[in-house]
Design an enzyme around this catalytic site. Structure first.
Site, mmCIF file in Angstrom:
data_model
loop_
_atom_site.group_PDB
_atom_site.id
_atom_site.type_symbol
_atom_site.label_atom_id
_atom_site.label_comp_id
_atom_site.label_asym_id
_atom_site.label_seq_id
_atom_site.Cartn_x
_atom_site.Cartn_y
_atom_site.Cartn_z
ATOM 1 N N GLU A 10 64.151 25.292 31.268
ATOM 2 C CA GLU A 10 65.232 25.232 32.013
ATOM 3 C C GLU A 10 66.595 26.617 32.120
ATOM 4 O OE1 GLU A 10 66.785 21.418 31.791
ATOM 5 O OE2 GLU A 10 65.151 21.093 33.309
ATOM 6 N N GLU A 15 56.907 18.192 29.612
ATOM 7 C CA GLU A 15 58.670 16.433 29.767
ATOM 8 C C GLU A 15 57.866 15.142 30.823
ATOM 9 O OE1 GLU A 15 62.530 17.301 29.903
ATOM 10 O OE2 GLU A 15 62.317 19.359 29.034
HETATM 11 C C1 GAL Z 1 65.261 18.100 31.165
HETATM 12 C C2 GAL Z 1 65.250 18.897 30.467
HETATM 13 C C3 GAL Z 1 65.433 18.546 29.047
HETATM 14 C C4 GAL Z 1 66.955 17.117 29.307
HETATM 15 C C5 GAL Z 1 66.034 16.228 30.634
HETATM 16 C C6 GAL Z 1 66.657 14.099 30.613
HETATM 17 O O1 GAL Z 1 64.882 18.825 33.095
HETATM 18 O O2 GAL Z 1 64.311 20.061 30.471
HETATM 19 O O3 GAL Z 1 66.536 19.024 28.241
HETATM 20 O O4 GAL Z 1 67.919 17.178 30.006
HETATM 21 O O5 GAL Z 1 66.027 16.552 31.460
HETATM 22 O O6 GAL Z 1 67.269 14.184 30.039
#
Ligand code: GAL
Length: 985
Positions: free
Chosen positions: A415, A491
């Site tokens: 990010e 993620e």
């Molecule tokens: C994503 C980010 C993580 C964390 C997650 C939410 O966007 O990359 O670091 O913030 O969201 O828990």
């Protein structure tokens, strides 16, 4: 022109040595400098303290450690932790930072052995200091460095003498680096990783580049070792292979390859006249072949988690024991991959990944997320002035970690937007290491990345990507290139609070589509910080608990491991979902489909043990005598394993109970009683649903306005007031739950969150209107309506009570929604609160799918059986209290109440026109309202009642807190429902 102080400079570190690999095993002497260092905290970077001041009268803090967490958890003397996800806690004014800038002055004495002065260099190595620091020895300032999660080496030879020397380190909390270290975590400062004093011998080995590839077509390992400084007299040996070579020379030998399934390592010994170092090589080759990510020629499927470094008392200063505990827990729960979100981990963690077998996406220490809120104005990623600094970061990561076989991909950061520096970093990484793919999720067009990576897409979108049917990019060339890339979910499935739900929606696609290289659940650990209330009550704090000016609340409590390292139900589900032997109900009734998900390993080490479970009891058992080759699928049929015994067995069981066929892959070296989620895979199929018991025919006795239905007393309004020896506090239909974090937060893909929709529909404040209480053909029929204040949608309810015998009553609750409802409902069922002074101690013996909690979209880990818990043990203490503890498929529960046992037996359960095998049971010593209002588990106090939910259906969990909400197949809808329950005292 004014010049900025050095902590606001955009220069890479100054006065430091060239980046090199992480401390391998070496015969060169080194002295760890861990322990208590003298320390004093100042409010500004300009501390005014002379680096030659030994700080004799200062206090101490432990190194490694964060100064905010030094001391007892309720009395931290040096500031407090602060949590923000995206927001910068300082004005966005790069590279400048505010005058208020907590700055730690560290001092300690360093003893240089006499022998070290006879030759060679004396070097200080810092593995991680947050965020900017200056190093002085004996009053002489030698270096300034940064890159919080990256190593720094400072040559101190000319400043030290044999014997005692004064080491001074000044560390600022805020610096220009803060802008590129905006990861979603606690802001914690200081020397938080090891510091070591090294002796670097003359003629020593500064750096080793290890190439250990595996040629799967020949079965040979291909080894080449480059040594810096280049020396013709250096020798490379692999004793186990009898290999000897010179640096730069390529040698081949038949080897056992390295993989996470079989992490075979070989010692590689590199000698020069001055030093011998030993590295552990794993022979493996990562490649993208025809759009598929491969390892050693086979598709590489990452069943991963995102791991931040964290421990509740130590923050990111994790011990080696914690690292090992993490790795072993991951292995135990069938995790095979880690993304080191969002920075290179402590180097020892990678040693453990090599040794135990975990694939690693090693991520650069870079995040600039807070610029997104400003439309990415002045983002360092797109500002050429930051290029040297960002390239320095990736360079230090790759130089430090490239010798690890576990590392299968480099990630440029998280990010951090897009811009010119992405290209520069990618180029630097490829120059240093052309053997591994480059990952960067922020690079949506994949102009600079080798894999297409996304976070939190819906499974429907992943299904399109799996087939190469994603939306095209405007640039045709880039589109063609990206379409030919493997896809990674860097993620997915946000494990905040109770969740994630919906794993199988993704994993089934991964199993079926080679383009999908798997993904990483967010995230491994819940970052609750151990603290205490003013009364000394311990709890785990989250954002806002430490007086932060800005914070992101509970968003930090989103891990699979609870802060005390208890595996959350989400982790047990993940273990079941990632299991190497997938067991699922087959396409035909009475069949199970088995799939070996190993890429290189057969199932020869597993016994395939099945049981036929009727009413929670095993009525037949056996083993399927099959060994599945890697990636093989087979279907097994109950009729084949049981032959003609099946009908007799079914005939011998009570028809009102459910019969399940359960199959578990159990390691041969483990007992058959290994918990299901820790076996190698398990699954089940319903062989026979429970039949409703015959209709009760007993009669109702009415005395003084009180109707007695078996053991149940109903008052004149049809409300149950007593069941056997137990008084009833409340009994009515319910449609609400204490919102989960996923309910509370609107999903990325929906206009309104579930909890808000339920609140608007009044479900959290239901009232009952009784229309009629009638005696009909021996039964009591209560007609009522349950609805929320301020709304007009409600549930029409028909409750029928019938006497079975003096100790037994049948209850049928029939619900029909009326009015304008939202799309989902939290639950449809019956709420019963029984007066019970020690409700937490009440033992519950139950038959159903367990032993742990499960929800409609998180149920792979729950298998048919008979279980026993106290009410306390049925609770999951999420860091932020919320709905938890539901047990599904419950056909019977015996509650051992103070006034005598109460047995609840499920009869007909129906949702719309679908019959459901068993009800969903929840039991707590407090109400849903209390659960919803509590900010921390210690605030929940038993209220003298046992609160029971007997539900026909409950809403799934989803991943709305970050990503998609509950999938349609797991959503509870406002629909008709029927719930039949037999109550017996
Ligand atoms: C994503 C980010 C993580 C964390 C997650 C939410 O966007 O990359 O670091 O913030 O969201 O828990």
């Amino acid at each position: 022109m004014t010049t900025h102080p050095t902590h606001e400079s955009l220069l890479p570190p100054t006065g430091v040595r060239a980046p090199r690999f992480a401390a391998p095993t070496t015969d060169a002497p080194h002295v760890p400098l861990d322990g208590d260092w003298r320390f004093r905290l100042f409010p500004t970077a300009d501390t005014g303290v002379d680096p030659g001041d030994p700080g004799e009268d200062w206090g101490t803090v432990p190194v490694p450690g964060h100064w905010q967490l030094a001391g007892a958890p309720d009395a931290w003397p040096h500031g407090r932790p602060a949590y923000t996800n995206v927001l910068y806690p300082i004005p966005v004014d790069p590279p400048r930072v505010p005058r208020d800038n907590p700055t730690g002055e560290y001092r300690r004495t360093v003893t240089v052995p006499d022998a070290w002065r006879d030759g060679g260099r004396v070097v200080l190595r810092f593995e991680g200091v947050d965020s900017w620091f200056e190093v002085a020895v004996n009053g002489r300032v030698l270096a300034q460095s940064h890159g919080s999660r990256l190593p720094t080496e400072v040559d101190v030879t000319d400043a030290v003498h044999a014997g005692e020397n004064l080491l001074a380190v000044r560390v600022t909390q805020w610096s220009a680096q803060t802008y590129v270290e905006d990861q979603d975590q606690w802001w914690l400062s200081g020397i938080f990783r090891d510091v070591t004093l090294l002796h670097r011998p003359d003629d020593g080995i500064e750096h080793v580049t290890l190439h250990a590839a595996y040629d799967h077509t020949t079965g040979e390992g291909v080894l080449r070792v480059d040594v810096e400084p280049a020396r013709p007299d250096a020798l490379v040996e692999v004793p186990a292979l009898g290999l000897r070579a010179r640096p730069g020379e390529e040698t081949r030998a038949p080897v056992e390859p390295w993989s996470a399934e079989s992490p075979r390592l070989y010692d590689v010994v590199v000698r020069t006249p001055g030093e011998t170092v030993t590295l552990r090589a794993g022979f493996r080759t990562v490649a993208v072949v025809d759009g598929v990510l491969t390892l050693n020629g086979a598709p590489l499927v990452l069943r991963g988690v995102n791991r931040h470094e964290f421990a509740p008392t130590d923050g990111r200063a994790v011990t080696r024991e914690t690292m090992l505990a993490d790795v072993l827990a991951m292995k135990r729960h069938h995790v095979n991959a880690v993304r080191t979100s969002h920075y290179p981990p402590h180097p020892h963690f990678l040693d453990l990944c090599d040794e135990h077998g975990l694939y690693v996406v090693d991520e650069n220490d870079l995040e600039t997320h807070g610029f997104e809120l400003l439309g990415w104005r002045d983002n360092p990623t797109d500002d050429p002035r930051w290029e040297p600094l960002l390239v320095d970061r990736v360079t230090r990561m790759v130089r430090r970690d490239a010798h690890h076989p576990a590392v299968v991909m480099w990630s440029l950061g998280n990010e951090a937007g897009v811009g010119c520096n992405v290209a520069a970093m990618a180029a630097a990484v490829r120059t240093l290491d052309p053997t591994r793919p480059v990952h960067y999720e922020g690079d949506r067009t994949c102009e600079h990345a080798d894999v297409y990576s996304r976070m939190y897409p819906t499974s429907q979108e992943v299904a399109l990507i799996a087939r190469g049917l994603e939306d095209p990019l405007p640039d045709a060339a880039l589109d063609t290139r990206r379409r030919a890339m493997p896809f990674v979910l860097c993620e997915y499935a946000h494990a905040m609070g109770n969740g994630p739900g919906g794993l199988t929606g993704y994993l089934d696609l991964v199993d079926d589509h080679p383009r999908l290289a798997g993904g990483f659940v967010w995230e491994w650990f819940d970052h609750g910080i151990a603290t205490r209330t003013p009364d000394g009550e311990p709890y785990y704090g989250y954002g806002g608990d430490f007086g932060e000016e800005l914070h992101d609340g509970t968003f930090i409590a989103d891990g699979l491991l609870l802060p005390d390292r208890t595996p959350s139900p989400g982790l047990l589900e993940l273990a079941a979902a990632y299991a190497p032997v997938r067991v699922r109900a087959g396409a035909q009734p009475g069949t199970l489909e088995l799939r070996n998900r190993y890429a290189f390993t057969s199932t020869a080490h597993a016994r395939l043990v099945w049981t036929l479970v009727a009413d929670g009891d095993v009525v037949a058992e056996g083993e399927v005598d099959r060994v599945l080759a890697p990636d093989e699928r087979v279907e097994v049929r109950l009729a084949d394993v049981l032959g003609d015994r099946l009908d007799d067995l079914l005939a011998a069981t009570d028809p009102t109970t459910a019969v399940w066929w359960v199959l578990r892959a159990v390691p041969r070296d483990a007992g058959a009683d290994v918990p299901a989620h820790l076996g190698l895979g398990a699954g089940q199929v319903l062989v026979r649903p429970p039949a409703a018991p015959p209709r009760a025919t007993g009669s109702v006795v009415t005395v003084g306005g009180v109707r007695r239905v078996g053991p149940v007393e109903l008052d004149a309004t049809g409300r149950p007031v007593r069941i056997g020896g137990t008084a009833v506090r409340l009994a009515r239909v319910d449609a609400w739950r204490a919102p989960t974090d996923n309910d509370r937060i609107r999903s990325w893909y929906d206009p309104v969150g579930d909890a808000e929709a339920w609140e608007r529909a009044g479900l959290s404040r239901l009232h009952e209107r009784v229309d009629d209480v009638a005696d009909v053909a021996g039964a009591v029929v209560v007609t009522s309506r349950v609805a929320g204040a301020a709304t007009d949608c409600g549930l029409r309810v028909r409750t029928t009570w019938r006497t079975v015998d003096e100790r037994t009553a049948d209850l049928v609750v029939e619900l029909t929604p009326e009015g304008r409802w939202p799309g989902t409902v939290a639950r449809l069922g019956w709420l019963l609160a029984l007066e019970q002074p020690d409700a937490g101690d009440v033992r519950v013996d139950w038959t159903g799918l367990g032993p742990d909690e499960s929800y409609a979209d998180s149920r792979l880990a729950a298998l048919a059986g008979r279980w026993q818990h106290t009410v306390d043990a049925l609770q999951t203490r999420y860091t932020h209290p919320q709905e938890n503890g539901a047990r599904r498929g419950v056909t019977r529960a015996v509650l051992h109440l103070a006034g005598g046992p109460l047995t609840l037996t499920a009869g007909e359960v129906r949702v719309a026109d679908r019959a459901v095998p068993g009800l969903e049971l929840t039991a707590r010593p407090w109400s849903d309202r209390a659960l919803a209002d509590a900010r921390h588990p210690h605030e929940l106090v038993p209220d003298g009642a046992l609160w029971l939910h007997l539900d026909a259906v409950q809403h799934g969990l989803g991943s709305a807190a970050c990503g998609p909400g509950v999938e349609p197949d797991a959503a509870a809808r406002p629909t008709t429902a029927t719930l039949q329950v037999r109550l017996q005292v």
